[in-house]
Scaffold this motif. Structure first.
Motif, PDB file in Angstrom:
ATOM      1  N   MET A   1       1.115  -1.036   0.462  1.00 48.24           N
ATOM      2  CA  MET A   1       0.136  -0.188  -0.038  1.00 48.24           C
ATOM      3  C   MET A   1       0.659   1.434  -0.116  1.00 48.24           C
ATOM      4  O   MET A   1       2.027   1.231   1.003  1.00 48.24           O
ATOM      5  CB  MET A   1      -0.491   0.243   1.509  1.00 48.24           C
ATOM      6  CG  MET A   1      -1.843  -1.255   1.439  1.00 48.24           C
ATOM      7  SD  MET A   1      -2.548  -1.084   3.180  1.00 48.24           S
ATOM      8  CE  MET A   1      -3.810   0.462   2.101  1.00 48.24           C
ATOM      9  N   SER A   2       0.655   2.321  -0.404  1.00 47.10           N
ATOM     10  CA  SER A   2       1.112   3.894  -0.372  1.00 47.10           C
ATOM     11  C   SER A   2       0.815   4.421   0.645  1.00 47.10           C
ATOM     12  O   SER A   2       0.197   4.277   1.101  1.00 47.10           O
ATOM     13  CB  SER A   2       1.016   4.358  -2.048  1.00 47.10           C
ATOM     14  OG  SER A   2      -0.539   5.404  -1.405  1.00 47.10           O
ATOM     15  N   GLY A   3       2.059   5.668   1.181  1.00 50.32           N
ATOM     16  CA  GLY A   3       0.952   6.150   1.959  1.00 50.32           C
ATOM     17  C   GLY A   3      -0.076   6.695   2.370  1.00 50.32           C
ATOM     18  O   GLY A   3      -0.643   6.857   3.018  1.00 50.32           O
ATOM     19  N   LEU A   4      -0.208   7.278   0.699  1.00 46.64           N
ATOM     20  CA  LEU A   4      -1.718   7.526   0.719  1.00 46.64           C
ATOM     21  C   LEU A   4      -3.067   6.762   1.103  1.00 46.64           C
ATOM     22  O   LEU A   4      -4.019   7.135   1.445  1.00 46.64           O
ATOM     23  CB  LEU A   4      -1.762   8.333  -0.519  1.00 46.64           C
ATOM     24  CG  LEU A   4      -2.463   9.154  -1.280  1.00 46.64           C
ATOM     25  CD1 LEU A   4      -2.865  10.618  -0.075  1.00 46.64           C
ATOM     26  CD2 LEU A   4      -2.832   9.876  -2.516  1.00 46.64           C
ATOM     27  N   GLN A   5      -2.536   6.229   0.695  1.00 46.38           N
ATOM     28  CA  GLN A   5      -3.489   4.917   1.107  1.00 46.38           C
ATOM     29  C   GLN A   5      -3.896   4.542   2.268  1.00 46.38           C
ATOM     30  O   GLN A   5      -4.798   4.886   2.470  1.00 46.38           O
ATOM     31  CB  GLN A   5      -3.648   3.632   0.229  1.00 46.38           C
ATOM     32  CG  GLN A   5      -3.950   3.567  -1.273  1.00 46.38           C
ATOM     33  CD  GLN A   5      -2.599   2.218  -2.180  1.00 46.38           C
ATOM     34  OE1 GLN A   5      -1.806   1.565  -1.893  1.00 46.38           O
ATOM     35  NE2 GLN A   5      -3.533   1.874  -3.394  1.00 46.38           N
ATOM     36  N   VAL A   6      -3.025   4.566   2.282  1.00 41.48           N
ATOM     37  CA  VAL A   6      -2.985   4.317   4.112  1.00 41.48           C
ATOM     38  C   VAL A   6      -3.412   5.828   4.829  1.00 41.48           C
ATOM     39  O   VAL A   6      -4.814   5.368   6.081  1.00 41.48           O
ATOM     40  CB  VAL A   6      -1.365   4.235   5.070  1.00 41.48           C
ATOM     41  CG1 VAL A   6      -1.307   4.492   6.353  1.00 41.48           C
ATOM     42  CG2 VAL A   6      -0.769   2.662   4.090  1.00 41.48           C
TER      43      VAL A   6
ATOM     44  N   PHE B   1      -3.603   0.828  12.124  1.00 43.18           N
ATOM     45  CA  PHE B   1      -1.976   0.213  10.933  1.00 43.18           C
ATOM     46  C   PHE B   1      -1.140  -0.314  11.499  1.00 43.18           C
ATOM     47  O   PHE B   1      -1.316   0.014  12.737  1.00 43.18           O
ATOM     48  CB  PHE B   1      -1.835   1.037   9.793  1.00 43.18           C
ATOM     49  CG  PHE B   1      -2.686   0.752   9.019  1.00 43.18           C
ATOM     50  CD1 PHE B   1      -2.481   0.377   7.328  1.00 43.18           C
ATOM     51  CD2 PHE B   1      -4.000   1.910   8.895  1.00 43.18           C
ATOM     52  CE1 PHE B   1      -4.065   0.003   6.452  1.00 43.18           C
ATOM     53  CE2 PHE B   1      -4.663   2.343   7.777  1.00 43.18           C
ATOM     54  CZ  PHE B   1      -4.872   1.185   6.884  1.00 43.18           C
ATOM     55  N   GLY B   2      -0.479  -0.721  11.430  1.00 44.68           N
ATOM     56  CA  GLY B   2       1.081  -1.537  12.654  1.00 44.68           C
ATOM     57  C   GLY B   2       2.120  -1.662  11.366  1.00 44.68           C
ATOM     58  O   GLY B   2       1.852  -2.081  10.058  1.00 44.68           O
TER      59      GLY B   2
ATOM     60  N   ILE C   1       6.286   3.255  11.683  1.00 43.38           N
ATOM     61  CA  ILE C   1       5.095   3.599  11.304  1.00 43.38           C
ATOM     62  C   ILE C   1       4.583   4.105  12.154  1.00 43.38           C
ATOM     63  O   ILE C   1       3.534   5.523  12.000  1.00 43.38           O
ATOM     64  CB  ILE C   1       4.022   2.144  11.494  1.00 43.38           C
ATOM     65  CG1 ILE C   1       5.360   1.527  10.127  1.00 43.38           C
ATOM     66  CG2 ILE C   1       3.297   2.025  11.040  1.00 43.38           C
ATOM     67  CD1 ILE C   1       4.731   0.995   8.724  1.00 43.38           C
ATOM     68  N   LYS C   2       4.287   4.329  13.048  1.00 44.81           N
ATOM     69  CA  LYS C   2       4.014   5.430  14.294  1.00 44.81           C
ATOM     70  C   LYS C   2       4.248   6.791  14.157  1.00 44.81           C
ATOM     71  O   LYS C   2       2.536   8.214  13.631  1.00 44.81           O
ATOM     72  CB  LYS C   2       3.727   4.986  15.744  1.00 44.81           C
ATOM     73  CG  LYS C   2       3.577   3.593  16.626  1.00 44.81           C
ATOM     74  CD  LYS C   2       3.433   3.810  17.946  1.00 44.81           C
ATOM     75  CE  LYS C   2       2.601   4.653  18.489  1.00 44.81           C
ATOM     76  NZ  LYS C   2       2.985   4.748  19.639  1.00 44.81           N
ATOM     77  N   THR C   3       5.112   7.274  13.892  1.00 48.75           N
ATOM     78  CA  THR C   3       5.919   8.105  13.621  1.00 48.75           C
ATOM     79  C   THR C   3       4.974   9.079  12.445  1.00 48.75           C
ATOM     80  O   THR C   3       4.819  10.072  12.077  1.00 48.75           O
ATOM     81  CB  THR C   3       7.089   8.520  13.325  1.00 48.75           C
ATOM     82  OG1 THR C   3       7.909   8.398  14.750  1.00 48.75           O
ATOM     83  CG2 THR C   3       7.789  10.303  13.629  1.00 48.75           C
ATOM     84  N   GLN C   4       5.251   8.036  11.404  1.00 51.65           N
ATOM     85  CA  GLN C   4       4.974   8.526   9.613  1.00 51.65           C
ATOM     86  C   GLN C   4       2.982   8.351   9.084  1.00 51.65           C
ATOM     87  O   GLN C   4       3.328   9.434   9.224  1.00 51.65           O
ATOM     88  CB  GLN C   4       5.661   7.105   8.509  1.00 51.65           C
ATOM     89  CG  GLN C   4       5.357   8.201   7.105  1.00 51.65           C
ATOM     90  CD  GLN C   4       5.933   6.222   6.023  1.00 51.65           C
ATOM     91  OE1 GLN C   4       6.566   5.351   7.370  1.00 51.65           O
ATOM     92  NE2 GLN C   4       5.964   6.431   4.773  1.00 51.65           N
ATOM     93  N   PHE C   5       2.465   8.037  10.152  1.00 50.41           N
ATOM     94  CA  PHE C   5       1.290   8.178  10.138  1.00 50.41           C
ATOM     95  C   PHE C   5       0.609   8.590  11.508  1.00 50.41           C
ATOM     96  O   PHE C   5      -0.770   8.424  11.174  1.00 50.41           O
ATOM     97  CB  PHE C   5       0.471   6.495   9.626  1.00 50.41           C
ATOM     98  CG  PHE C   5       1.276   6.154   8.170  1.00 50.41           C
ATOM     99  CD1 PHE C   5       0.770   6.689   6.691  1.00 50.41           C
ATOM    100  CD2 PHE C   5       2.105   5.613   8.416  1.00 50.41           C
ATOM    101  CE1 PHE C   5       1.343   6.510   5.751  1.00 50.41           C
ATOM    102  CE2 PHE C   5       2.384   4.380   7.367  1.00 50.41           C
ATOM    103  CZ  PHE C   5       2.050   6.032   5.694  1.00 50.41           C
ATOM    104  N   ASN C   6       1.740   8.828  12.522  1.00 50.15           N
ATOM    105  CA  ASN C   6       0.800   9.643  13.526  1.00 50.15           C
ATOM    106  C   ASN C   6      -0.059   8.717  13.574  1.00 50.15           C
ATOM    107  O   ASN C   6      -1.018   9.013  14.499  1.00 50.15           O
ATOM    108  CB  ASN C   6       0.353  11.144  12.761  1.00 50.15           C
ATOM    109  CG  ASN C   6      -0.146  11.898  14.452  1.00 50.15           C
ATOM    110  OD1 ASN C   6       0.479  11.218  15.375  1.00 50.15           O
ATOM    111  ND2 ASN C   6      -1.512  13.028  14.746  1.00 50.15           N
ATOM    112  N   LEU C   7       0.336   7.571  14.226  1.00 53.19           N
ATOM    113  CA  LEU C   7      -0.750   7.096  15.482  1.00 53.19           C
ATOM    114  C   LEU C   7      -0.211   6.559  16.735  1.00 53.19           C
ATOM    115  O   LEU C   7       0.816   6.303  17.059  1.00 53.19           O
ATOM    116  CB  LEU C   7      -0.369   5.248  14.543  1.00 53.19           C
ATOM    117  CG  LEU C   7      -0.831   4.746  12.943  1.00 53.19           C
ATOM    118  CD1 LEU C   7       0.805   3.429  12.839  1.00 53.19           C
ATOM    119  CD2 LEU C   7      -1.747   5.549  12.446  1.00 53.19           C
TER     120      LEU C   7
END
Length: 124
Positions: free
Chosen positions: A1-6, A16-17, A45-51
């Protein structure tokens, strides 16, 4: 998946994880390397997608991963997922998922029914 899709799915309420940095078979690497692969990939992943939550799914399988790993990772508050189907777990932050990758030969309904039947049979 792309970052935009996530990000689009995150907006719709999906979580997500991480899945490791180098996609190793965890049963073939040391506990030290297991911890590095897990913790570092979750943080990225947490940092990239602010999870807010920390989720990790083992590449290939969690088969052969020792309790030492789970005991050491407990303080990191990472929820982990294996792929052994329906199964009771002793570790409260570890769950098994039902593998759905059967080359589309079976419907999701058939796979889930099969897992439930197998789970019930194993109980006896």
């Amino acid at each position: 998946m792309s970052g935009l899709q996530v990000l689009k799915l995150k907006e719709k309420g999906f979580d997500f994880g991480a899945h490791s940095k180098n996609h190793p078979r965890y049963s073939q690497i040391s506990v030290k390397d297991q911890l590095l692969e897990t913790v570092e990939s979750v943080e990225v992943i947490k940092t990239q997608f602010n999870l807010d939550d920390s989720f990790f799914s083992f590449p290939f399988s969690d088969d052969g991963v020792k309790n030492d790993f789970f005991n050491k990772i407990k303080s990191k508050k990472i929820t982990t997922f294996g792929s052994a189907g329906l199964k009771d777990e002793d570790i409260s932050s570890h769950f098994q998922r039902i593998p759905m990758e059967y080359n589309s030969i079976y419907s999701a309904e058939t796979i889930i029914k099969g897992e439930l039947i197998f789970y019930i049979i194993k109980k006896y």
